[in-house]
Enzyme design. Structure first.
Site, PDB file in Angstrom:
ATOM      1  N   GLY A  73       0.796  -1.217   0.000  1.00  0.00           N
ATOM      2  CA  GLY A  73       0.000   0.000   0.000  1.00  0.00           C
ATOM      3  C   GLY A  73       0.829   1.268   0.000  1.00  0.00           C
ATOM      4  N   GLY A  80      25.223  -6.023  20.261  1.00  0.00           N
ATOM      5  CA  GLY A  80      24.104  -5.250  20.801  1.00  0.00           C
ATOM      6  C   GLY A  80      23.469  -5.958  21.980  1.00  0.00           C
ATOM      7  N   GLY A 112      20.482  -4.761  23.673  1.00  0.00           N
ATOM      8  CA  GLY A 112      19.117  -4.371  23.984  1.00  0.00           C
ATOM      9  C   GLY A 112      18.293  -5.625  24.192  1.00  0.00           C
ATOM     10  N   VAL A 145      32.806  -2.714  17.433  1.00  0.00           N
ATOM     11  CA  VAL A 145      33.051  -3.710  16.386  1.00  0.00           C
ATOM     12  C   VAL A 145      33.716  -3.023  15.202  1.00  0.00           C
ATOM     13  CG1 VAL A 145      31.975  -5.296  14.741  1.00  0.00           C
ATOM     14  CG2 VAL A 145      31.118  -5.148  17.089  1.00  0.00           C
ATOM     15  N   HIS A 188      -0.372 -14.675  49.551  1.00  0.00           N
ATOM     16  CA  HIS A 188       0.818 -15.424  49.967  1.00  0.00           C
ATOM     17  C   HIS A 188       0.579 -16.922  49.770  1.00  0.00           C
ATOM     18  CE1 HIS A 188       4.281 -16.606  52.403  1.00  0.00           C
ATOM     19  NE2 HIS A 188       3.481 -17.497  52.985  1.00  0.00           N
TER      20      HIS A 188
END
Length: 472
Positions: free
Chosen positions: A117, A186, A188, A243, A451
């Site tokens: 689209g 990386g 993340g 790197v 609990h």
């Protein structure tokens, strides 16, 4: 199709797009959903959230099986990993939910249009025309409003292309056999989740992170704890490392990088996973024919997700300033659908978005970190409760980590909660609710938690702000 005028057309069938379309259908809006592939679900369902978590669950079971005798289960001292079945189960789950989305489209009377689209320009006499291209065959979908939800792609290091050795989140999910060694560039959410998966299955894992700490978006204490626990698991982690080059070899790859002390090192591995973020898919959706000017590829919106082009909205990973998370895109889609239907809506509050990372141990967070709260000028009061003091965590044999509560010292309002430990991604939901309702530490201290549960560790965590935790 060209004679039909929809109330809205959504371009993109990932979580942001399909959620928007479903809710619009529920509100009675005549809705079309344009998807470039032959299946709905986007990155999240097919090469992201869902398949990754399916593999993480397999990895969790595998970790338990290694110590089955500890739990009173004999006869499984030498379990055998079937990698093909790990992948097969992952695929079965995605297929099931893909079929589920097809059903939901029909249930909510959403017309699905397959093809790529593109916007053709501003609305003419209040109607937009969206060109849909399917293998060269073009048709036009007309609608009064347009929602862009085109998603994102994994970023690659400059000069390299993804293949069977240099992987992104897409390729890593379909490798035909478990690699003996893997370098993850990386740290993340994507990087640490895959590092966790492959380490559980026995792969030698190395993480290289350019910033001074792993999971850099999290509270600093959480980053430190994950680093400690990853090293305890035997994951080799290099922070503040750059790197320099990826060199292919007959055996796999050599990763040339510069360590934090300035010295160069070469790490050899069968595979390398590049997990350095995601780029918005906005380069070929017709933005140039509108008033929308991308900011580094992202689309700027107001709080109601409206773009600079009247009648065009944007949701999901393409929106500037919003975290690229499926649940954020989905909520943005719900907001847009409600506004277009004239229903009650509340804009996405960027300070109330939960972040969830599904590595082992899990991470869940919401609100301000301690550092950000101080930067914002708050008088900060912090409490921390370790999971070692929670009986359910001990039962689950998962008592590493803690819950950290950041509060305003003056009024007691909870500003942020940061969890690293068992089921952190589930526990954080209560904390999001607390922030939404502007709860205080005192109010949460008198909220009954069952609990024994992991959730009652939150009761101790809120109490710890006042130095009054019971179980530590």
């Amino acid at each position: 199709m060209a004679d039909t005028i929809y109330d809205l057309v959504v371009i993109g069938g990932g979580p942001a797009g399909y959620t928007c379309a479903i809710r619009a259908g529920q509100y009675g809006l005549k809705t079309a959903l344009v998807e470039s592939t032959d299946k709905l679900g986007g990155t999240c369902l097919h090469v992201g959230c869902i398949p990754t978590k399916a593999m993480l669950f397999s990895a969790e079971i595998w970790d338990h099986l290694k110590h089955a005798d500890k739990y009173g289960i004999d006869g499984v001292s030498q379990p055998k990993l079937n990698w093909k079945n790990v992948i097969a189960r992952k695929n079965e789950i995605t297929l099931k939910h893909t079929k589920g989305l097809d059903f939901l489209m029909k249930k909510n009377k959403v017309t699905v249009v397959n093809g790529y689209g593109r916007l053709t320009g501003p609305a003419k006499e209040g109607v937009f025309s969206v060109e849909v291209d399917k293998a060269g065959k073009k048709e036009t979908v007309k609608a009064k409003k347009v929602v862009l939800a085109t998603g994102s792609d994994a970023r690659m290091l400059p000069g390299y292309k993804a293949d069977s050795t240099i992987l992104t989140n897409v390729e890593v999910l379909s490798i035909d056999q478990l690699p003996k060694s893997l370098v993850v560039i990386g740290s993340g959410a994507v990087g640490v989740e895959f590092a966790s998966i492959f380490k559980s299955f026995g792969t030698d894992v190395t993480i290289i992170e350019a910033l001074p700490r792993i999971v850099p978006a999290e509270d600093e204490d959480v980053s430190k704890e994950l680093l400690r626990l990853f090293k305890k698991r035997g994951i080799d982690v290099h922070i503040s490392a750059k790197v320099d080059k990826i060199e292919k070899t007959k055996e796999g790859v050599n990763i040339h990088f510069t360590k934090s002390d300035g010295k160069g090192e070469v790490k050899s591995a069968e595979k390398v996973l590049v997990a350095v973020g995601r780029a918005p898919r906005t380069t070929d959706v017709g933005l140039d024919k509108t008033k929308i000017t991308p900011d580094r590829g992202f689309i700027v919106t107001n709080e109601w997700m409206e773009t600079a082009e009247p009648g065009v909205y944007a949701v999901g990973d393409i929106v500037a300033g919003l975290p690229q998370l499926a649940h954020v895109g989905s909520m943005a889609g719900l907001v847009v659908a409600a506004k277009l239907a004239g229903k009650y809506a509340r804009a996405v509050n960027r300070g109330r978005i939960p972040g969830c990372t599904y590595c082992d141990p899990q991470i869940g967070s919401v609100g301000l970190t301690e550092a950000k709260a101080k930067e914002a000028g708050y008088q900060v009061k912090v409490g921390k409760f370790p999971f070692v003091g929670n009986s359910k965590a001990t039962i689950l044999d998962s008592h590493d980590g803690f819950i950290k509560v950041v509060s305003d010292a003056k009024y007691g309002e909870i500003l942020g909660v940061h969890i690293i430990g068992p089921n952190a991604t589930e526990l954080i939901a209560e904390c999001v609710t607390a922030l939404e309702l502007e709860a205080t530490v005192e109010e949460m201290m008198f909220t009954i938690h069952a609990h024994p549960t992991l959730s009652e560790s939150l009761l101790d965590a809120f109490s710890s702000v006042e130095g009054m935790a019971i179980n530590v």
